[in-house]
Design an enzyme around this catalytic site. Structure first.
Site, PDB file in Angstrom:
ATOM      1  N   ARG A  12      -5.730   3.384   1.004  1.00 54.60           N
ATOM      2  CA  ARG A  12      -6.445   2.105   0.965  1.00 54.60           C
ATOM      3  C   ARG A  12      -7.408   1.893   2.136  1.00 54.60           C
ATOM      4  NH1 ARG A  12      -2.228  -2.447  -0.868  1.00 54.60           N
ATOM      5  NH2 ARG A  12      -4.099  -3.483  -1.603  1.00 54.60           N
ATOM      6  N   ASP A  14      -1.623  -3.623 -11.124  1.00 54.25           N
ATOM      7  CA  ASP A  14      -0.502  -4.475 -10.716  1.00 54.25           C
ATOM      8  C   ASP A  14       0.495  -4.735 -11.859  1.00 54.25           C
ATOM      9  OD1 ASP A  14      -1.524  -4.613  -8.178  1.00 54.25           O
ATOM     10  OD2 ASP A  14      -2.412  -6.598  -8.410  1.00 54.25           O
ATOM     11  N   CYS A  19      -0.723   2.308   3.335  1.00 52.34           N
ATOM     12  CA  CYS A  19       0.386   1.486   2.871  1.00 52.34           C
ATOM     13  C   CYS A  19       1.144   2.265   1.814  1.00 52.34           C
ATOM     14  CB  CYS A  19      -0.087   0.131   2.381  1.00 52.34           C
ATOM     15  SG  CYS A  19      -0.666   0.124   0.709  1.00 52.34           S
ATOM     16  N   ARG A  32       7.155 -11.439  -1.476  1.00 50.84           N
ATOM     17  CA  ARG A  32       5.739 -11.459  -1.097  1.00 50.84           C
ATOM     18  C   ARG A  32       4.898 -12.022  -2.228  1.00 50.84           C
ATOM     19  NH1 ARG A  32       3.232  -6.147   1.289  1.00 50.84           N
ATOM     20  NH2 ARG A  32       1.504  -7.591   1.081  1.00 50.84           N
ATOM     21  N   LYS A  89      -1.325 -15.727  -6.122  1.00 53.08           N
ATOM     22  CA  LYS A  89      -1.307 -15.192  -4.743  1.00 53.08           C
ATOM     23  C   LYS A  89      -2.677 -14.614  -4.360  1.00 53.08           C
ATOM     24  CE  LYS A  89       0.438 -10.885  -4.014  1.00 53.08           C
ATOM     25  NZ  LYS A  89      -0.412  -9.932  -3.299  1.00 53.08           N
ATOM     26  N   ASN A  90      -3.196 -13.741  -5.206  1.00 50.91           N
ATOM     27  CA  ASN A  90      -4.412 -13.024  -4.810  1.00 50.91           C
ATOM     28  C   ASN A  90      -5.677 -13.876  -4.911  1.00 50.91           C
ATOM     29  OD1 ASN A  90      -2.850 -10.869  -4.144  1.00 50.91           O
ATOM     30  ND2 ASN A  90      -3.361  -9.635  -5.947  1.00 50.91           N
TER      31      ASN A  90
HETATM   32  N1  EPU Z   1     -11.180   1.297  -1.740  1.00 49.74           N
HETATM   33  C1  EPU Z   1     -11.926   2.143  -0.950  1.00 49.74           C
HETATM   34  N2  EPU Z   1     -12.623   1.617   0.100  1.00 49.74           N
HETATM   35  C2  EPU Z   1     -12.621   0.287   0.393  1.00 49.74           C
HETATM   36  C3  EPU Z   1     -11.853  -0.569  -0.415  1.00 49.74           C
HETATM   37  C4  EPU Z   1     -11.145  -0.034  -1.470  1.00 49.74           C
HETATM   38  O1  EPU Z   1     -11.974   3.350  -1.184  1.00 49.74           O
HETATM   39  O2  EPU Z   1     -13.278  -0.111   1.362  1.00 49.74           O
HETATM   40  C5  EPU Z   1     -10.422   1.835  -2.885  1.00 49.74           C
HETATM   41  C6  EPU Z   1      -8.913   1.626  -2.768  1.00 49.74           C
HETATM   42  O3  EPU Z   1      -8.302   2.620  -1.987  1.00 49.74           O
HETATM   43  C7  EPU Z   1      -8.488   1.670  -4.227  1.00 49.74           C
HETATM   44  C8  EPU Z   1      -9.687   1.012  -4.943  1.00 49.74           C
HETATM   45  O4  EPU Z   1     -10.760   1.080  -4.032  1.00 49.74           O
HETATM   46  O5  EPU Z   1      -8.378   3.001  -4.637  1.00 49.74           O
HETATM   47  C9  EPU Z   1      -9.473  -0.428  -5.365  1.00 49.74           C
HETATM   48  O6  EPU Z   1      -8.879  -1.153  -4.295  1.00 49.74           O
HETATM   49  P1  EPU Z   1      -9.227  -2.674  -3.988  1.00 49.74           P
HETATM   50  O7  EPU Z   1     -10.026  -2.724  -2.722  1.00 49.74           O
HETATM   51  O8  EPU Z   1      -9.810  -3.318  -5.191  1.00 49.74           O
HETATM   52  O9  EPU Z   1      -7.788  -3.245  -3.697  1.00 49.74           O
HETATM   53  P2  EPU Z   1      -7.466  -4.413  -2.695  1.00 49.74           P
HETATM   54  O10 EPU Z   1      -8.610  -5.353  -2.674  1.00 49.74           O
HETATM   55  O11 EPU Z   1      -6.971  -3.867  -1.418  1.00 49.74           O
HETATM   56  C10 EPU Z   1      -6.450  -6.043  -4.490  1.00 49.74           C
HETATM   57  C11 EPU Z   1      -5.156  -6.753  -4.671  1.00 49.74           C
HETATM   58  C12 EPU Z   1      -4.058  -5.747  -5.023  1.00 49.74           C
HETATM   59  C13 EPU Z   1      -4.478  -5.024  -6.299  1.00 49.74           C
HETATM   60  C14 EPU Z   1      -5.861  -4.373  -6.123  1.00 49.74           C
HETATM   61  C15 EPU Z   1      -6.405  -3.724  -7.373  1.00 49.74           C
HETATM   62  C16 EPU Z   1      -5.392  -8.662  -3.204  1.00 49.74           C
HETATM   63  C17 EPU Z   1      -4.957  -9.372  -1.984  1.00 49.74           C
HETATM   64  N3  EPU Z   1      -4.823  -7.477  -3.451  1.00 49.74           N
HETATM   65  O12 EPU Z   1      -6.243  -5.109  -3.417  1.00 49.74           O
HETATM   66  O13 EPU Z   1      -2.866  -6.481  -5.260  1.00 49.74           O
HETATM   67  O14 EPU Z   1      -3.544  -4.029  -6.631  1.00 49.74           O
HETATM   68  O15 EPU Z   1      -6.808  -5.366  -5.687  1.00 49.74           O
HETATM   69  O16 EPU Z   1      -6.508  -4.648  -8.388  1.00 49.74           O
HETATM   70  O17 EPU Z   1      -6.187  -9.186  -3.962  1.00 49.74           O
HETATM   71  C18 EPU Z   1      -0.552  -6.840  -5.378  1.00 49.74           C
HETATM   72  O18 EPU Z   1      -0.787  -8.045  -5.558  1.00 49.74           O
HETATM   73  O19 EPU Z   1       0.590  -6.329  -5.542  1.00 49.74           O
HETATM   74  C19 EPU Z   1      -1.639  -5.959  -4.968  1.00 49.74           C
HETATM   75  C20 EPU Z   1      -1.429  -4.758  -4.412  1.00 49.74           C
END
Ligand code: EPU
Length: 423
Positions: A121, A306, A116, A399, A22-23
């Site tokens: 996030r 995850d 969320c 999802r 998915k990701n």
């Molecule tokens: N963060 C910030 N600022 C930003 C972006 C992120 O402070 O601009 C923080 C977030 O709040 C969090 C940390 O950085 O504390 C890491 O978040 P990240 O941005 O890496 O998460 P994401 O990209 O929103 C992806 C996956 C998630 C998975 C996380 C961590 C996708 C579509 N989603 O989310 O997947 O948990 O990385 O590995 O790739 C899931 O599949 O169930 C899922 C939630």
């Protein structure tokens, strides 16, 4: 809304095939916006998040034919570079259209995703990075409004590794003029996979999968044909399910090399995990006690956030106390109250959960508000020694897990979907 009913206490055995990731599929679908012509994605899982992204691409003006595992994205009519709240609120990953739209059309209006269930996030790192590439960004009435002439290559240093932030910037930089260097990048395999696709499209990306990525932008990018890698989190979830329920399971196409942190913790707990041809074999004699193991989530290659909820269920079965620390998201213990209702003994203090294993779990009607928490409740249902478990609000599971109740039934579990159950 559908629910899943589970009669627990059966060991799992047999073989199932792991679906596409998915990701990895989500950013690659967004990358189709970077070119005209028809791109073809193979090994795409049939999931609600994929449907949401297809709907978003259609809204943006693309022609999408989705019949998992094949998705075709063609040029369609004129692109409207605007992602509305109604679609973005369903799935935060929608914010990944921002980079490609801006780079390709010079403007984009994308709803801010908002908070969320698992935490606030923010997307500040995405915006900071795009500004470094020359975009002007303002926030207006809940929307990110971004504009630029042509993005220019630059150095971006992320304050923390962010998966979708790294991916958004890689896509934007692929059409920027000159060379971009991204520092302190997320190293997840899905980031590496996006790098492969951008290279197929004609950008020159090196270092994806490490913490420094270089991208040489192109004036135009080509459409692509690409088969998506296997889903490491789906594989990890079934590894933990097999470990918890006991039995002997073969997972076809499971990317063990991307799951070393999970495999190491499973082995420490007393579970056999090994490779057998193109399968991963997970074996545990349910009569043998599990050892408690401490886990701290971390960016890849650390233990994935995850997988935290699913592993916690396994620790509920261990003989002794384990400590689980969640460092990535601030609110990712929502499964704990539901597991407690099934008989688990877990104390939460901030980011730390102490799991006092050994108390038997019993079936209950439970509900989760996020994807991985829902998966953990299904696993708890598989090991509940008495009574039936009903996991409500299965749309969270849908999802991110393709046909979960069917795959588990294929392994001998007593799992059925009940359609249209209120809850
Ligand atoms: N963060 C910030 N600022 C930003 C972006 C992120 O402070 O601009 C923080 C977030 O709040 C969090 C940390 O950085 O504390 C890491 O978040 P990240 O941005 O890496 O998460 P994401 O990209 O929103 C992806 C996956 C998630 C998975 C996380 C961590 C996708 C579509 N989603 O989310 O997947 O948990 O990385 O590995 O790739 C899931 O599949 O169930 C899922 C939630």
């Amino acid at each position: 809304m559908d629910s899943i009913r589970i009669r627990g206490g059966k060991p799992l055995s047999g073989k199932i095939r792991i679906s596409g990731a998915k990701n990895a599929a989500l950013p690659i679908l967004c990358a189709t916006l970077l070119s005209d012509g028809e791109s073809l994605l193979r090994n795409v899982p049939a999931l609600r998040d994929i449907d949401t992204t297809a709907a978003l691409l259609r809204f943006l003006g693309r022609d999408v034919q989705a019949a998992a595992p094949l998705v075709r994205v063609g040029a369609g009519s004129d692109v409207r570079p605007e992602a509305p709240y109604e679609l973005v609120k369903q799935m935060r990953a929608s914010v990944m259209v921002l980079g490609p739209l801006l780079a390709r059309f010079g403007r984009a209006k994308v709803s801010l995703p908002g908070g969320c269930q698992i935490g606030t996030r923010p997307v500040d790192q995405h915006l900071k990075g795009l500004e470094a590439l020359g975009a002007t960004i303002r926030l207006s009435r809940g929307y990110i409004v971004a504009e630029c002439k042509r993005l220019r290559g630059a150095e971006v240093v992320f304050d923390l590794p962010t998966v979708t932030g790294t991916e958004n910037l890689m896509m934007a930089a692929a059409l920027a003029k000159g060379r971009t260097t991204l520092v302190n990048c997320a190293r997840e395999p899905e980031v590496e996979e996006l790098g492969r696709v951008l290279n197929k499209m004609g950008a020159r990306v090196s270092g994806a999968g490490t913490d420094v990525i270089h991208i040489e932008g192109a004036d135009e990018l080509e459409p692509f044909d690409h088969a998506i890698i296997s889903d490491r989190i789906e594989a990890g979830t079934y590894m933990v399910a097999a470990a918890a329920a006991g039995g002997d399971v073969l997972l076809e196409n499971a990317p063990l090399e991307d799951l070393e942190a999970v495999a190491a913790k499973l082995r420490q707990a007393g579970v056999e995990v090994g490779r057998e041809g193109d399968c991963v074999r997970v074996r545990r004699d349910a009569a043998r006690p599990l050892r408690p193991v401490d886990v701290t989530t971390a960016p890849h290659p650390g233990f994935p956030t995850d997988m935290q909820a699913q592993f916690m269920v396994l620790m509920c079965l261990a003989q002794g106390t384990s400590r689980i620390v969640e460092t990535i998201f601030e609110n990712r213990f929502m499964h704990v109250p539901e597991l407690s209702r099934m008989g688990a003994h877990i104390d939460v203090d901030g980011h730390t959960a102490l799991v006092h294993g050994g108390a038997p779990l019993s079936g209950a009607t439970v509900m989760a508000t996020d994807l991985r928490a829902s998966a953990s409740l299904v696993i708890a249902g598989l090991v509940a020694s008495e009574g039936e478990t009903e996991v409500l609000r299965v749309y969270h599971l849908d999802r991110g897990y393709e046909f979960m109740e069917r795959k588990l039934a294929q392994l001998g579990a007593d799992t059925v979907r009940v359609e249209g159950r209120n809850g």
